[in-house]
Design a protein around this motif. Structure first.
Motif, PDB file in Angstrom:
ATOM      1  N   ARG A   1       0.827  -1.207   0.000  1.00  0.00           N
ATOM      2  CA  ARG A   1       0.000   0.000   0.000  1.00  0.00           C
ATOM      3  C   ARG A   1       0.864   1.261   0.000  1.00  0.00           C
ATOM      4  O   ARG A   1       0.479   2.280  -0.588  1.00  0.00           O
TER       5      ARG A   1
ATOM      6  N   ASP B   1       2.318   1.602  -3.539  1.00  0.00           N
ATOM      7  CA  ASP B   1       1.254   2.049  -4.430  1.00  0.00           C
ATOM      8  C   ASP B   1       0.957   3.529  -4.224  1.00  0.00           C
ATOM      9  O   ASP B   1       0.731   4.274  -5.189  1.00  0.00           O
TER      10      ASP B   1
ATOM     11  N   THR C   1       3.618   5.597  -5.883  1.00  0.00           N
ATOM     12  CA  THR C   1       3.421   5.625  -7.330  1.00  0.00           C
ATOM     13  C   THR C   1       2.316   6.598  -7.714  1.00  0.00           C
ATOM     14  O   THR C   1       2.447   7.356  -8.689  1.00  0.00           O
ATOM     15  N   THR C   2       1.222   6.595  -6.950  1.00  0.00           N
ATOM     16  CA  THR C   2       0.116   7.524  -7.224  1.00  0.00           C
ATOM     17  C   THR C   2       0.591   8.972  -7.115  1.00  0.00           C
ATOM     18  O   THR C   2       0.295   9.803  -7.976  1.00  0.00           O
TER      19      THR C   2
END
Length: 613
Positions: free
Chosen positions: A150, A153, A156-157
């Motif tokens: 998480r 991720d 990356t967002t």
């Protein structure tokens, strides 16, 4: 005087690069090196603010790179280095020996160094380089615990969202060269014709993306997956402030277009309003602080659009101290109580009164209560909005009052007695508590900006015109903030909550991330899948068909042509072999045989000559 201008960002950049390169073997001494470099950087920043150095270096023809410490950047370099030092001191107690401390302190130093380059760069090429390093290090810092999916991720967002806006700077650079023939920041407003508008559009897009303004705000929510010191640094004086700084720096460019200034001002005001409401709806303390960061940065963006640059810079300074303080306290509670839930944090301030007092000071400053920092600086921004458009002032004032609501909500809950509070799982420690009193004093003390003489002196320091609020504006905002804070405290104590139809969308950050996925991410993946299928079925299919055709042609050639050709080659070889055998027979090695052969040849030659005649 050029050496100090390069030395200022070089210290954290070189230190950070060395620590990251050294890796885990540098973990034992990384905190000491990181803090020492931050302290040296603060000293250099103060010296640079006094002497105002500048320097240039060749880059490409017609586009050198340059750094300079002028009035605006003087304030920023001191703010960035001071907050960096406070956060790194806190981090000494946050990361134990089992953590990758060299990587953390190295990345933080690199990040701070890139921010120093950003605020001192005088040309777009150098600004772009620093902008890119800032984005890359923010990705690494938010995803510091990358083994947890998480967090990776989330990093990356954040990276992809900010990168989308960053493309605007490349567009602005190209348009600047085409329209102004230069990449110097102070000459961008001189771009000719339509190029001026392209430059402004690129700068605005990049700045709004980096500052988490609408519609990019959701990335700041995901960034909360990073360690608390990362949140304290990235979201107070550096990354999100970088976009606001860029707009404040290039306010003449916004004014030159006629449209960029109002667009930026209204975007900031609407972001402050909408994300203020998002902050009110949060139960997670870090999410509340993240949404409030978007809202407070919105006031700085508003200041850039409304030509209130001096007030916007003062608000940036006050917000940097206030928000870094609040994020560090949130990190302490997360580490000692294991939770960010405000309901589980009830009574936290009573367990550690000094930490709670620091949080209260920061929260009251964030609420805009007089005479604390953000009351004074925010009113300077509101004064600029009033001169620009009374409607803009009204929206910004409501947004400011929402700040009083979410701040009072958080303060009330953490002071509230409750038997359901989280159990203690750790200790505060002297390193984590050390920077809190200093930041609290600054968060409160910047309120002297409300004194006209102080505001004028600050404007002289940054070499910008001052927009002083009217006395009625100062009184109005102070009274309204106090009333709202009291009302919120009473409401929270009585268990008043937002209606569910209001709570759900605002708690979910207005569905901004879902909208981004629906409008951009899914269509992009759909297009990518379609192109992949086209590549597999059409391009690769064509290649496979061509390969089969060539293979078939080769087989036909093998059956019908290869055997006759081989036979011809074999026949020629056999003929030469026979000739060789014939030619070997006379080669006996006997001298008389050679004389006999020569005689026969002479006789044959004589016969030929006779016959020819």
């Amino acid at each position: 005087m050029s050496a100090p201008a390069w030395l200022l960002p070089a210290v954290p950049l070189v230190t950070g690069g060395a620590l990251v390169t050294a890796g885990r073997r540098a973990d034992p001494w990384a905190p000491a090196v990181g803090v020492a470099a931050a302290l040296a950087s603060l000293g250099l920043a103060i010296a640079a603010a006094a002497v105002r150095p500048s320097a240039t270096a060749p880059f490409i023809a017609g586009a050198p790179v340059g750094v300079a410490v002028d009035g605006l950047s003087a304030v920023l370099v001191v703010t960035v280095t001071a907050v960096t030092l406070a956060v790194l001191v806190y981090s000494v107690g946050e990361f134990g020996p089992d953590e990758a401390r060299a990587r953390f302190f190295g990345l933080m130093s690199l990040f701070a160094g890139s921010m120093l380059v950003t605020v001192t760069a005088t040309t777009l090429p150098l600004l772009l380089m620093a902008w890119e390093v800032m984005g890359a290090t923010s990705y690494a810092l938010i995803g510091f615990w990358w083994r947890e999916p998480r967090r990776a991720d989330a990093a990356t967002t954040v990276f992809l969202t900010t990168r989308t806006g960053d493309l605007g700077l490349y567009i602005a650079a190209g348009a600047g060269l085409a329209g102004a023939g230069t990449l110097a920041l102070d000459r961008l407003p001189q771009a000719s014709g339509g190029w001026l508008h392209v430059v402004a559009a690129g700068v605005v897009a990049a700045a709004l993306g980096k500052s988490a303004q609408l519609p990019f705000s959701f990335w700041l929510s995901r960034a909360m997956e990073g360690p608390s010191p990362v949140s304290a640094l990235l979201h107070s004086a550096t990354m999100v402030a970088a976009g606001a700084y860029l707009l404040l720096r290039l306010q003449p460019l916004l004014a030159a277009t006629g449209w960029a200034g109002p667009l930026v001002a209204w975007t900031g005001a609407v972001t402050a309003l909408a994300l203020g409401a998002v902050a009110v709806a949060q139960r997670d303390l870090k999410q509340l602080l993240a949404a409030s960061t978007c809202a407070q940065i919105g006031f700085m963006v508003l200041a850039a659009g409304a030509a209130g640059v001096s007030g916007g810079v003062a608000h940036l300074v006050g917000h940097a101290a206030t928000k870094s303080l609040l994020f560090l306290v949130a990190g302490i509670w997360l580490g000692t109580l294991g939770t960010k839930d405000l309901l589980a944090l009830r009574g936290a301030t009573r367990r550690w009164p000094r930490v709670g007092t620091a949080f209260t000071v920061g929260g009251l400053a964030l609420a805009g209560l007089a005479p604390l920092s953000l009351w004074a600086t925010k009113d300077a921004v509101l004064a600029a909005a009033w001169k620009e458009n009374p409607g803009l002032y009204a929206v910004a004032l409501v947004a400011a009052l929402l700040g009083a609501v979410y701040s009072a909500k958080a303060i009330t809950l953490v002071w509230q007695r409750s038997g359901g509070a989280a159990e203690t799982t750790g200790t505060v420690g002297r390193w984590r508590a050390a920077p809190l009193p200093v930041l609290a004093v600054i968060a409160a003390g910047v309120g002297v900006y409300a004194v006209p003489a102080v505001a004028e002196a600050f404007a002289d320091l940054v070499d910008l015109p001052v927009v002083e609020p009217e006395p009625w504006q100062l009184v109005l905002s102070a009274v309204l903030a106090l009333v709202v804070v009291i009302g919120t405290v009473v409401g929270v104590r009585h268990g008043v909550r937002l209606p569910r139809p209001v709570q759900v969308p605002f708690a979910g950050w207005l569905g901004l991330e879902q909208a981004a996925h629906l409008l951009f991410v899914r269509p992009t993946f759909t297009l990518a899948n379609a192109l992949a299928r086209f590549d597999d079925r059409v391009v690769d299919g064509g290649v496979r068909v061509a390969a089969k055709a060539v293979h078939h042609a080769a087989r036909l050639a093998d059956l019908r042509l290869e055997h006759p050709i081989d036979a011809l080659v074999n026949g020629v070889a056999a003929a030469f072999r026979w000739l060789g055998q014939v030619a070997r027979r006379p080669q006996t090695g006997q001298l008389h045989a050679y004389y006999a052969q020569a005689a026969v040849l002479f006789v044959a030659l004589a016969v030929i000559l006779v016959l020819v005649r």
